[in-house]
Design an enzyme around this catalytic site. Structure first.
Site, short mmCIF file in Angstrom:
data_model
loop_
_atom_site.label_atom_id
_atom_site.label_comp_id
_atom_site.label_asym_id
_atom_site.label_seq_id
_atom_site.Cartn_x
_atom_site.Cartn_y
_atom_site.Cartn_z
N ASP A 39 0.84 -1.19 0.00
CA ASP A 39 0.00 0.00 0.00
C ASP A 39 0.88 1.24 0.00
O ASP A 39 1.89 1.30 0.69
CB ASP A 39 -0.89 0.01 1.24
CG ASP A 39 -1.86 -1.16 1.23
OD1 ASP A 39 -2.84 -1.09 0.49
OD2 ASP A 39 -1.61 -2.14 1.97
N THR A 40 0.44 2.26 -0.75
CA THR A 40 1.22 3.48 -0.92
C THR A 40 0.34 4.70 -0.69
O THR A 40 -0.80 4.73 -1.14
CB THR A 40 1.84 3.55 -2.33
OG1 THR A 40 2.62 2.38 -2.55
CG2 THR A 40 2.73 4.77 -2.48
N VAL A 41 0.90 5.69 0.00
CA VAL A 41 0.21 6.96 0.22
C VAL A 41 1.12 8.08 -0.25
O VAL A 41 2.33 8.07 0.04
CB VAL A 41 -0.12 7.15 1.72
CG1 VAL A 41 -0.68 8.54 1.96
CG2 VAL A 41 -1.12 6.10 2.19
N SER A 58 5.24 3.92 1.56
CA SER A 58 4.75 2.65 1.02
C SER A 58 5.30 1.50 1.85
O SER A 58 6.50 1.44 2.12
CB SER A 58 5.18 2.51 -0.44
OG SER A 58 4.71 1.30 -0.98
#
Length: 228
Positions: A39-41, A58
């Site tokens: 998951d990446t922000v 991430s």
């Protein structure tokens, strides 16, 4: 990292020479591929004084390193998994070294002044997404919101069982364009009009004359562009 070589006109000419306008490039001539695991922000911020932050976080693995910081509650990532334990490999594990990875939190400048912040998720699609967004703004005069919402394509394997040379392309491209790509030998995955796997791109631009900030948020994701 030979940055001078990578951005030189001569190296661009070498890469350009690999392109056959009549036929798709065979996959064994293309750099390696990655995966969308994890998951990446991405967060971009610019304040009234012009201070700016372009930040991407991430985990990489589903739960990153499976270690949580007691002080912050943040799950630590495990991007070091990208290192090679082969001592002869250019991406070998060494003290103080950053592993090769796909994270790109970019800042772009015009005439030495900050002009744009841009980032996204999407594994090996990230440099492709950056390219398309910047080309949209620089070459076609798109604003940041238009640039991140424009139809998108990604080349590579983004799901198990796909061919590594698959060209994924959103259906908002003209059908004649997609059909011509098929005729030239590209294995095509015809996405719908908007596909989350095309990445989540967000950014801010700063007008060099007025200082006006403009934000863009990808309709494919749950991000937002906010002023304060």
């Amino acid at each position: 990292m030979p940055v001078g070589k990578l951005i030189s006109k001569s190296y661009a000419a070498q890469r350009r020479a690999l392109i056959d306008p009549k036929r798709a490039l065979s996959w064994d001539k293309v750099p390696s591929y990655g995966s969308l695991t994890g998951d990446t922000v991405y967060v971009a911020a610019v304040d009234g004084e012009g201070n700016a932050v372009s930040l991407i976080f991430s985990l990489y693995g589903v739960f990153g390193s499976c270690i949580t910081s007691a002080e912050t509650g943040v799950v630590l990532q495990n991007r070091s998994a990208y290192f090679s334990l082969d001592p002869k490999h250019p991406n070998r594990l060494e003290p103080g070294k950053t592993p090769l990875h796909t994270l790109i939190a970019s800042m772009a400048f015009k005439d030495e002044k900050l002009w744009a912040l841009l980032g996204c998720m999407g594994a090996d699609g990230q440099p492709q997404i950056h390219l398309q967004a910047y080309v949209g703004m620089i070459d076609f005069g798109r604003d940041i919101q238009q640039a991140v919402a424009d139809p998108r394509w990604l080349s590579g394997r983004f799901a198990l069982g796909e061919a590594r040379d698959t060209l994924h392309i959103e259906a908002r491209y003209p059908k004649a364009t997609i059909d011509e790509l098929v005729r030239r030998g590209h294995p095509i995955n015809r996405w719908d009009d908007w596909n989350e796997l095309a990445g989540h791109a967000h950014g801010i631009t700063i007008d060099p004359q007025t200082g006006l900030r403009a934000g863009g948020s990808d309709p494919r994701s749950d991000g937002a562009a906010l002023g304060y």
